[in-house]
Design a protein around this motif. Structure first.
Motif, short mmCIF file in Angstrom:
data_model
loop_
_atom_site.label_atom_id
_atom_site.label_comp_id
_atom_site.label_asym_id
_atom_site.label_seq_id
_atom_site.Cartn_x
_atom_site.Cartn_y
_atom_site.Cartn_z
N SER A 123 0.82 -1.22 -0.16
CA SER A 123 0.08 -0.02 0.02
C SER A 123 1.06 1.09 -0.02
O SER A 123 0.20 2.27 -0.70
N ARG A 124 2.04 1.11 0.59
CA ARG A 124 2.88 2.43 0.66
C ARG A 124 3.25 2.71 -0.75
O ARG A 124 3.30 3.79 -1.22
N ASN A 125 3.75 1.58 -1.36
CA ASN A 125 4.06 2.00 -2.95
C ASN A 125 2.98 2.29 -3.75
O ASN A 125 3.26 3.00 -4.75
N LEU A 126 1.83 1.78 -3.46
CA LEU A 126 0.68 2.23 -4.23
C LEU A 126 0.31 3.52 -4.04
O LEU A 126 0.08 4.30 -4.88
N LYS A 127 0.59 4.16 -2.85
CA LYS A 127 0.22 5.58 -2.68
C LYS A 127 1.51 6.49 -3.47
O LYS A 127 0.86 7.48 -4.20
N ARG A 128 2.65 6.11 -3.39
CA ARG A 128 3.46 6.37 -4.70
C ARG A 128 3.13 6.57 -5.91
O ARG A 128 3.25 7.55 -6.75
N LEU A 129 2.42 5.33 -6.07
CA LEU A 129 2.07 5.21 -7.58
C LEU A 129 0.97 6.18 -7.82
O LEU A 129 1.13 6.88 -8.91
N ALA A 130 0.01 6.32 -7.08
CA ALA A 130 -0.86 7.37 -7.21
C ALA A 130 -0.25 8.60 -7.28
O ALA A 130 -1.00 9.48 -8.07
N GLU A 131 0.51 9.14 -6.65
CA GLU A 131 1.04 10.36 -6.71
C GLU A 131 1.72 10.77 -8.09
O GLU A 131 1.66 11.98 -8.44
N ARG A 132 2.10 9.67 -8.75
CA ARG A 132 2.58 9.99 -10.04
C ARG A 132 1.35 10.47 -11.17
O ARG A 132 1.71 10.90 -12.32
N CYS A 133 0.31 10.15 -10.81
CA CYS A 133 -0.84 10.67 -11.45
C CYS A 133 -0.76 12.38 -11.71
O CYS A 133 -1.04 12.68 -12.95
N PHE A 134 -0.07 12.73 -10.68
CA PHE A 134 -0.29 14.43 -10.90
C PHE A 134 0.96 14.75 -11.66
O PHE A 134 0.88 15.95 -12.32
N GLY A 135 1.90 13.79 -11.95
CA GLY A 135 2.77 14.29 -13.21
C GLY A 135 2.09 14.34 -14.51
O GLY A 135 2.39 15.41 -15.37
N GLY A 136 1.15 13.39 -14.86
CA GLY A 136 0.41 13.44 -16.10
C GLY A 136 -0.60 14.41 -16.20
O GLY A 136 -0.70 15.14 -17.16
N LEU A 137 -1.19 14.96 -14.70
CA LEU A 137 -2.23 15.81 -14.78
C LEU A 137 -1.40 16.93 -15.21
O LEU A 137 -1.85 17.90 -16.07
N ALA A 138 -0.24 17.49 -14.68
CA ALA A 138 0.56 18.65 -14.77
C ALA A 138 0.94 18.87 -16.42
O ALA A 138 0.88 19.78 -17.09
N ARG A 139 1.07 17.45 -16.95
CA ARG A 139 1.54 17.70 -18.33
C ARG A 139 0.40 18.17 -19.42
O ARG A 139 0.86 18.77 -20.49
N THR A 140 -0.96 18.13 -18.94
CA THR A 140 -1.89 18.49 -19.70
C THR A 140 -2.26 20.13 -19.56
O THR A 140 -2.90 20.46 -20.38
N GLY A 141 -1.43 20.76 -18.90
CA GLY A 141 -1.67 22.18 -18.74
C GLY A 141 -2.61 22.35 -17.47
O GLY A 141 -3.08 23.58 -17.51
N ALA A 142 -2.65 21.68 -16.48
CA ALA A 142 -3.74 21.80 -15.53
C ALA A 142 -3.03 23.04 -14.76
O ALA A 142 -2.17 23.35 -14.36
N ALA A 143 -4.08 23.87 -14.25
CA ALA A 143 -3.98 24.98 -13.43
C ALA A 143 -3.57 24.72 -11.94
O ALA A 143 -2.93 25.61 -11.25
N LEU A 144 -4.17 23.53 -11.57
CA LEU A 144 -3.96 23.23 -10.01
C LEU A 144 -4.55 24.30 -9.00
O LEU A 144 -3.71 24.85 -8.14
N SER A 145 -5.52 24.81 -9.48
CA SER A 145 -5.96 26.31 -8.65
C SER A 145 -6.56 25.90 -7.30
O SER A 145 -6.74 24.60 -6.88
N ASN A 146 -6.82 27.07 -6.68
CA ASN A 146 -7.41 26.67 -5.27
C ASN A 146 -8.63 26.10 -5.31
O ASN A 146 -9.04 25.41 -4.36
N GLY A 147 -9.73 26.34 -6.51
CA GLY A 147 -10.76 25.86 -6.46
C GLY A 147 -11.07 24.36 -7.05
O GLY A 147 -11.80 23.73 -7.42
N SER A 148 -9.54 23.41 -7.29
CA SER A 148 -9.53 22.15 -7.59
C SER A 148 -9.30 21.19 -6.76
O SER A 148 -8.67 21.38 -5.71
N GLY A 149 -10.31 20.07 -7.07
CA GLY A 149 -9.78 19.08 -6.16
C GLY A 149 -9.21 17.97 -7.03
O GLY A 149 -9.72 17.36 -8.02
#
Length: 349
Positions: free
Chosen positions: A241-267
């Motif tokens: 489960s610890r490495n699965l959390k690390r795996l989940a965190e890598r989603c944010f790398g793909g999200l950033a590549r799409t130009g996400a603003a990662l704003s205050n109002g984003s979940g």
């Protein structure tokens, strides 16, 4: 006039990354994973639904799977997340839906789990539900989907190709000022002497300045920055489960590549689970010292890169497969239309 048939990113001549995909290029390339949708497009006021992700076809409450959960910006609701963080396991299917349907989705998961053989004495269930707000195209106050409709998505889940775009929990979502939706992608990677599959499914409903496979895409609504996204990762790699959390965190790398603003109002939420038999939390293993065999830290980097690539492509597929939707903005009380991304414009990038 008939709308142009939608196509996935690779059908448009663009690819993301260098790692090969699975046969379906979908989360269901991970053996045993099933996806179910209930899609509600009714008149102009109802454009909503639910999407269910089942890690395996058995009794998930009895044969739990290890899981990890990650949050980048927590403007949203993700039912069941605290117990996943605490115990590192998943005991129900995952349901994605709209913000005001989270409670109904919990009830649907409770009904489904209690009805399964072997759960006759179950008195507590950690139902897992993610959401984004589809009120720009949907009368979210109308209490749809219902408990029964959400349960239908769970019970109708199937393996094989995954419908994408304005389906299920993506019926009324908006991304980058365009019609968003459900998207999926997968990667197959070699770790040591073995090959493993990573699959990602997303519910896109966020904003920023859109990048398509590294190329800027100009939209009329580049100011549209708020919103949310839920990203679900499945893998057959035996991970704790610890490495699965690390795996989940890598989603944010793909999200950033799409130009996400990662704003205050984003979940921005990600959940990863493993279907590997060697790490499954069976009743026998939960009673004693676990004999689970998992990959070590030193060999998991290829899986991390696979998640980044698959997340980026899943998001782009959610856009290219979505059709234009005219609906109802529950915040303004007026009709609204969000156009599908232009496939011709993507081909010309």
């Amino acid at each position: 006039m008939t709308e142009t048939p939608r196509q996935r990113l690779r059908e448009l001549g663009l690819t993301v990354g260098h790692i090969p995909t699975g046969p379906l290029n979908a989360i269901t390339d991970v053996a045993g994973v099933a996806i179910g949708h209930v899609s509600l497009h009714e008149g102009e006021s109802t454009h909503t639904g639910a999407t269910a992700v089942l890690p395996h076809g058995g009794n998930l409450f009895q044969d739990k799977v290890p899981a990890g959960f990650a949050v980048l910006n927590g403007f949203g609701k993700f039912a069941g997340s605290t117990q996943i963080v605490e115990l590192g396991e998943l005991e129900t299917p995952i349901v994605l839906t709209n913000t005001l349907a989270v409670g109904r989705a919990i009830e649907a998961l409770n009904r489904y789990t209690l009805s399964q053989s072997g759960n006759e004495k179950v008195t507590s269930i950690n139902a897992v539900v993610g959401e984004t707000n589809d009120s720009r195209l949907n009368d979210i106050r109308a209490c749809r989907p219902s408990v029964e409709e959400i349960e239908q998505a769970i019970r109708n889940a199937q393996s094989g190709p995954v419908p994408e775009g304005a389906v299920g929990a993506g019926c009324g979502t908006v991304a980058f000022g365009l019609k968003g939706g459900i998207g999926t992608s997968s990667r197959k990677v070699k770790v040591g002497k073995a090959y493993y599959t990573v699959g990602v499914l997303v519910q896109s409903n966020y904003g920023g300045h859109l990048m398509v496979a590294g190329r800027p895409y100009q939209t009329k609504a580049s100011h549209d920055k708020d919103g949310s996204i839920v990203m679900i990762v499945a893998t057959d790699a035996p991970l704790c489960s610890r490495n699965l959390k690390r795996l989940a965190e890598r989603c944010f790398g793909g999200l950033a590549r799409t130009g996400a603003a990662l704003s205050n109002g984003s979940g921005d939420y990600a959940l990863a689970f493993s279907t590997a038999e060697s790490v499954r939390r069976t009743p026998e293993r939960r009673k004693d010292i676990s004999d689970a065999v998992a990959l070590s830290n030193d060999v998991v980097s290829p899986l991390f890169e696979a998640v980044i690539e698959a997340t980026e492509e899943a998001i782009l597929n959610s856009l290219t497969m979505a059709h234009t939707v005219t609906g109802y903005n529950a915040g303004t009380g007026k009709p609204s239309t969000f156009e599908a991304i232009s496939l011709d414009a993507i081909r010309s990038l």
